[in-house]
Design an enzyme around this catalytic site. Structure first.
Site, PDB file in Angstrom:
ATOM      1  N   GLY A  62      -0.823   6.917  -3.879  1.00 57.77           N
ATOM      2  CA  GLY A  62       0.289   6.105  -3.707  1.00 57.77           C
ATOM      3  C   GLY A  62       0.647   5.588  -2.451  1.00 57.77           C
ATOM      4  N   ALA A  63       0.921   4.371  -2.253  1.00 57.60           N
ATOM      5  CA  ALA A  63       1.014   3.994  -0.929  1.00 57.60           C
ATOM      6  C   ALA A  63       1.596   4.839   0.069  1.00 57.60           C
ATOM      7  CB  ALA A  63       1.426   2.396  -0.914  1.00 57.60           C
ATOM      8  N   ARG A 101      -8.912   4.834   2.523  1.00 57.92           N
ATOM      9  CA  ARG A 101      -8.589   3.889   1.395  1.00 57.92           C
ATOM     10  C   ARG A 101      -8.284   2.306   2.292  1.00 57.92           C
ATOM     11  NH1 ARG A 101      -5.400   5.605  -3.684  1.00 57.92           N
ATOM     12  NH2 ARG A 101      -6.655   3.956  -4.763  1.00 57.92           N
ATOM     13  N   GLN A 113      -2.559   6.721 -14.027  1.00 57.75           N
ATOM     14  CA  GLN A 113      -1.501   7.127 -13.174  1.00 57.75           C
ATOM     15  C   GLN A 113       0.060   6.908 -14.216  1.00 57.75           C
ATOM     16  OE1 GLN A 113      -3.722   5.024 -11.948  1.00 57.75           O
ATOM     17  NE2 GLN A 113      -3.745   5.174  -9.836  1.00 57.75           N
ATOM     18  N   ASP A 140       1.501  -1.852  -2.842  1.00 59.12           N
ATOM     19  CA  ASP A 140       0.365  -1.192  -1.781  1.00 59.12           C
ATOM     20  C   ASP A 140       0.567  -2.132  -0.413  1.00 59.12           C
ATOM     21  OD1 ASP A 140      -0.458  -0.146  -4.759  1.00 59.12           O
ATOM     22  OD2 ASP A 140      -1.169   1.018  -2.967  1.00 59.12           O
ATOM     23  N   LYS A 168      -1.356  -1.999  -7.898  1.00 60.13           N
ATOM     24  CA  LYS A 168      -2.408  -1.485  -8.999  1.00 60.13           C
ATOM     25  C   LYS A 168      -2.849  -2.618  -9.915  1.00 60.13           C
ATOM     26  CE  LYS A 168      -3.732   1.772  -8.914  1.00 60.13           C
ATOM     27  NZ  LYS A 168      -5.006   1.887  -8.298  1.00 60.13           N
TER      28      LYS A 168
HETATM   29  O1  MRU Z   1      -4.585   3.900  -6.689  1.00 54.02           O
HETATM   30  P1  MRU Z   1      -2.974   4.488  -6.292  1.00 54.02           P
HETATM   31  O2  MRU Z   1      -2.655   5.541  -7.364  1.00 54.02           O
HETATM   32  O3  MRU Z   1      -2.947   4.943  -5.079  1.00 54.02           O
HETATM   33  O4  MRU Z   1      -2.205   3.340  -6.510  1.00 54.02           O
HETATM   34  C1  MRU Z   1      -0.794   3.211  -6.268  1.00 54.02           C
HETATM   35  C2  MRU Z   1      -0.194   2.058  -6.824  1.00 54.02           C
HETATM   36  O5  MRU Z   1      -0.631   0.902  -6.852  1.00 54.02           O
HETATM   37  C3  MRU Z   1       1.241   2.001  -6.775  1.00 54.02           C
HETATM   38  O6  MRU Z   1       1.875   1.269  -7.503  1.00 54.02           O
HETATM   39  C4  MRU Z   1       1.697   1.653  -5.122  1.00 54.02           C
HETATM   40  O7  MRU Z   1       1.169   2.491  -4.326  1.00 54.02           O
HETATM   41  C5  MRU Z   1       3.325   1.643  -4.944  1.00 54.02           C
HETATM   42  S1  MRU Z   1       3.804   3.615  -4.859  1.00 54.02           S
HETATM   43  C6  MRU Z   1       5.330   3.798  -4.590  1.00 54.02           C
END
Ligand code: MRU
Length: 340
Positions: A51-52, A84, A189, A230, A241
């Site tokens: 999550g970002a 990442r 997720q 992100d 995502k």
């Molecule tokens: O690969 P992840 O689980 O880190 O991706 C998360 C997402 O794409 C979320 O939608 C994004 O980070 C927003 S989280 C508040």
């Protein structure tokens, strides 16, 4: 007003950061102690934390840990940056920690100061989410069916969440909503984490396979889509995502609102458009195996893009802690951030 549980994915205790191991949810709630820079690198890379906003916060604590362990600031910064590539919050938090360190490094209590700065980043994110929740929940009608993708909740942030935070705020304000949760292949997720959070809060929800969204939308069963981000570029293009772009096209075709919820730390104003966002490609094993169970022939190749880019023109509004940017474009974003 309904009562909301205060789920937090991290805690700093006895000199170390503890994080919820998101690989173990929903079966087990395990706290992992991060004790070295390697532990932080691994936790972010392997998506123990994800999550970002959360990877930005954990990166900030990782910077503190690396300096505490006597590693040079350049090495700590570079190693954490490599974990990442897509979520800009990580780079934002590391830049902030590096600049802070360089400003105060001669001071005796520099470690204490660095820790406080990481804690500030965490706290600011939590409060930003509460604001996003407030601005966003007014856009969710009572009795709405809300569709969301991935996990953007307490587990993806310092707490509360962005898109899921808006859903939490709507629920807290007594709105009787129902949430459609995309399972979000391949890491799941949605089904593992978002459903777990919604269950904790008692919010009615249905997990759906990612490919069900179009059918439900075409049947008029979805009133609004709300997702996280992100990285948002200068023109409003948004990386999120994988699968988000598809939802935005469906929303446009069926004329339903498509909202992106994100703190201002998710904006990358140095990147002009979505074309230039680096998209993470993860191991094909994640697609060919579902929680250790093989679901594809070993010999087949698989593609595992972790994110896609939604063009600004498909977004009804971006909801931030400082307010809304409706129908985003470069001009509006520059104005919002006070840039010429
Ligand atoms: O690969 P992840 O689980 O880190 O991706 C998360 C997402 O794409 C979320 O939608 C994004 O980070 C927003 S989280 C508040």
């Amino acid at each position: 007003m309904r009562k909301i549980k205060d789920i937090r994915p991290l805690k700093f205790e006895d000199g170390y950061l503890f994080v919820i191991n998101q690989l173990k949810l929903p079966k087990e709630l395990e706290w992992l102690k991060l004790q070295s820079l390697e532990d932080y690198e691994k936790a972010i890379k392997d998506m123990v934390v994800r999550g970002a906003p959360l990877i930005g916060i954990v990166g900030a604590y990782g910077f503190f840990q690396g300096i505490k362990d006597g590693i040079s600031e350049v090495e700590v910064y570079e190693r954490l940056r490599k974990t990442r590539p897509t979520a800009v919050n990580l780079f934002w938090a590391l830049d902030r920690m590096l600049n802070f360190y360089r400003k105060y490094k001669e001071e005796k209590d520099i470690l204490e100061k660095l820790l406080k700065e990481a804690q500030r980043i965490e706290l600011e994110d939590y409060h930003a989410n509460r604001m996003i929740g407030g601005y966003g929940e007014v856009l969710i009608p009572n009795k709405a069916n809300v569709l969301t993708h991935c996990n953007t909740g307490a587990l993806a942030t310092a707490g509360w969440g962005t898109a899921l935070g808006i859903i939490r705020s709507a629920w807290e304000n007594d709105k009787d909503i129902t949430v459609f949760v995309d399972e979000t292949r391949p890491y799941l997720q949605g089904s593992r984490l978002t459903a777990w959070e919604l269950l904790q809060e008692g919010i009615p929800h249905y997990i759906i396979t990612d490919s069900s969204a179009g059918f439900l939308i075409s049947k008029g069963k979805v009133d609004v889509i709300v997702v996280g981000a992100d990285r948002i570029t200068l023109n409003g293009d948004t990386a999120n995502k994988i699968g988000t772009y598809t939802l935005s096209v469906l929303a446009k075709h069926h004329n339903i609102p498509f909202y992106v919820a994100a703190p201002t730390s998710t904006f990358d104003l140095t990147t002009k458009s979505g074309e230039d966002i680096p998209i993470e490609e993860r191991d094909q094993k994640e697609v060919k195996n579902c929680h250790c169970c093989q679901v594809a022939p070993e010999e087949s190749k698989a593609l595992n893009y972790s994110f896609d880019v939604t063009p600004a023109e498909n977004i009804t509004a971006i909801i931030t802690e400082k307010g809304l940017i409706e129908r985003p474009n470069e001009e509006k974003i520059k104005k919002f951030f006070g840039r010429k």
